[in-house]
Enzyme design. Sequence first.
Site, mmCIF file in Angstrom:
data_model
loop_
_atom_site.group_PDB
_atom_site.id
_atom_site.type_symbol
_atom_site.label_atom_id
_atom_site.label_comp_id
_atom_site.label_asym_id
_atom_site.label_seq_id
_atom_site.Cartn_x
_atom_site.Cartn_y
_atom_site.Cartn_z
ATOM 1 N N CYS A 1 8.076 -7.942 6.387
ATOM 2 C CA CYS A 1 9.261 -7.404 7.041
ATOM 3 C C CYS A 1 9.875 -8.501 7.891
ATOM 4 O O CYS A 1 9.162 -9.296 8.494
ATOM 5 C CB CYS A 1 8.882 -6.213 7.930
ATOM 6 S SG CYS A 1 10.322 -5.389 8.672
ATOM 7 N N CYS B 1 0.346 3.703 8.808
ATOM 8 C CA CYS B 1 1.752 3.680 8.469
ATOM 9 C C CYS B 1 2.445 2.616 9.308
ATOM 10 O O CYS B 1 2.249 2.543 10.514
ATOM 11 C CB CYS B 1 2.369 5.037 8.770
ATOM 12 S SG CYS B 1 3.471 5.605 7.523
ATOM 13 N N GLU C 1 0.809 -1.202 0.000
ATOM 14 C CA GLU C 1 0.000 0.000 0.000
ATOM 15 C C GLU C 1 0.848 1.260 0.000
ATOM 16 O O GLU C 1 1.949 1.296 0.542
ATOM 17 C CB GLU C 1 -0.960 0.004 1.190
ATOM 18 C CG GLU C 1 -2.175 -0.833 0.895
ATOM 19 C CD GLU C 1 -3.112 -0.958 2.071
ATOM 20 O OE1 GLU C 1 -4.322 -1.079 1.829
ATOM 21 O OE2 GLU C 1 -2.656 -0.941 3.221
ATOM 22 N N CYS D 1 9.354 -6.706 14.943
ATOM 23 C CA CYS D 1 9.081 -5.827 16.086
ATOM 24 C C CYS D 1 7.764 -6.310 16.703
ATOM 25 O O CYS D 1 6.798 -6.583 15.991
ATOM 26 C CB CYS D 1 8.979 -4.371 15.631
ATOM 27 S SG CYS D 1 10.550 -3.767 14.974
HETATM 28 N N1 SAH Z 1 10.953 -0.424 9.346
HETATM 29 C C1 SAH Z 1 10.923 1.012 9.465
HETATM 30 C C2 SAH Z 1 9.631 1.611 8.904
HETATM 31 C C3 SAH Z 1 8.445 1.109 9.647
HETATM 32 S S1 SAH Z 1 6.978 1.879 9.820
HETATM 33 C C4 SAH Z 1 11.093 1.407 10.909
HETATM 34 O O1 SAH Z 1 11.089 0.530 11.751
HETATM 35 O O2 SAH Z 1 11.264 2.583 11.189
HETATM 36 C C5 SAH Z 1 6.991 3.380 10.572
HETATM 37 C C6 SAH Z 1 6.739 3.418 12.085
HETATM 38 O O3 SAH Z 1 5.517 2.789 12.508
HETATM 39 C C7 SAH Z 1 7.863 2.749 12.848
HETATM 40 O O4 SAH Z 1 8.338 3.636 13.831
HETATM 41 C C8 SAH Z 1 7.163 1.571 13.462
HETATM 42 O O5 SAH Z 1 7.820 1.122 14.607
HETATM 43 C C9 SAH Z 1 5.785 2.128 13.723
HETATM 44 N N2 SAH Z 1 4.770 1.128 14.013
HETATM 45 C C10 SAH Z 1 4.722 -0.163 13.648
HETATM 46 N N3 SAH Z 1 3.629 -0.766 14.144
HETATM 47 C C11 SAH Z 1 2.967 0.159 14.862
HETATM 48 C C12 SAH Z 1 1.758 0.146 15.615
HETATM 49 N N4 SAH Z 1 1.020 -0.950 15.727
HETATM 50 N N5 SAH Z 1 1.380 1.290 16.207
HETATM 51 C C13 SAH Z 1 2.102 2.411 16.058
HETATM 52 N N6 SAH Z 1 3.235 2.492 15.365
HETATM 53 C C14 SAH Z 1 3.677 1.371 14.776
#
Ligand code: SAH
Length: 375
Positions: A110, A343, A90, A114
């Site tokens: 990914c 996002c 997306e 996390c």
């Molecule tokens: N892999 C990259 C881009 C990821 S997305 C990174 O880790 O930075 C962008 C942000 O959304 C990241 O900070 C990620 O940790 C956060 N994110 C992921 N899942 C989330 C959730 N359930 N709630 C809020 N933020 C989230």
Amino acid sequence: MINLLDFDAAGLADWFAQLGEKPFRARQVLRWMHRFGVDDFGQMTDVAKSLRAKLAAVAEIRGPVPVRDSTAADGTRKWLLDVGASNAVETVFIPEANRGTLCISTQVGCALECSFCSTGRQGFNRNLTTAEIIGQLWHANRMLGAVKQPGVGDSGERVVSNVVLMGMGEPLANYDNVVAALKLMLDDNAYGLSRRRVTVSTAGMVPAMDRLRQEVPVALAVSLHAPTDALRDELVPLNRKYPLHELLAACRRYLDNAPRDFITFEYVLLAGINDSDADARALLALTRDIPCKFNLIPFNPFPDSGYRKPSAERVRRFQEILMQADVVTTVRKTRGDDIDAACGQLAGRVRDKTKRNLNAVAPAARQTITQEALT
Ligand code: SAH
């Protein structure tokens, strides 16, 4: 067939050289593709007919295939793009008064796992190609009517003013393709965005952060999420490989020789896990000597996540502690609520392994799209 969207400017010039064509021809074609959004060689009117025919025989300009286009009440727009083998990613466009931000994906799934991220829970499928990454911007500009018309100067507005690599995937784990796409974003013959308006978000891939700084020093957002190694090891397992002191040293190096730059620390707020006053103070101590801003992201829930979003009051208090120490701190607003965009968790449920059919997309859990001041 070679997809010309897979090349950055230097790559296209090399490929033209192999065809026996001059570099300026490559620049002309680059402009047609990216500035004017053209995908048909026949429309490239200032390119010799013979060259157009030659190109059409061996190459194509193939953008992503949109399978869904939704617009939220607040104007947020989301495209679901088919990337083959029943995979989709997306792209989200977030219009605001003074800018338009496009949030793009860099991988299908990914590998970082996390614990609070729904994309991480699905595992890794594959890297997106350069064409699939830059194709998201190419497609958005075409759909938003932002492609400039040749001969009419700059009358076509650049609706996408900022790009954030915060969709699905870890951008720095797909380094080469991401860097080629970033170079196109900054290239004057392509998208001409300033490096401060393009943000790479990383969970902390230290060696790649150093390379990025050398090769295309765009704005950097780092997903910090915890003030201690013990907690970060649990939330962001990549921390076991690159612990906080190494990550923060890489952040400092990233800003060396760039006095006007800063790191944006992203911090997901998880109720009862990392959202206490003491956590906020520990964060301040940890990042004291790094020019930075904080972007707090109240947790976006998804089924069986095991985490909760903190109360508005807790978020406010956490922000207040950082702000009182003069650290600019924003809280991500929710956007596009009614079209299920978020996002960092995009297209999470698209891959339907049983039906192998993009029409069988399971409805995403109620999620929110996130955005914030990342100029
Ligand atoms: N892999 C990259 C881009 C990821 S997305 C990174 O880790 O930075 C962008 C942000 O959304 C990241 O900070 C990620 O940790 C956060 N994110 C992921 N899942 C989330 C959730 N359930 N709630 C809020 N933020 C989230």
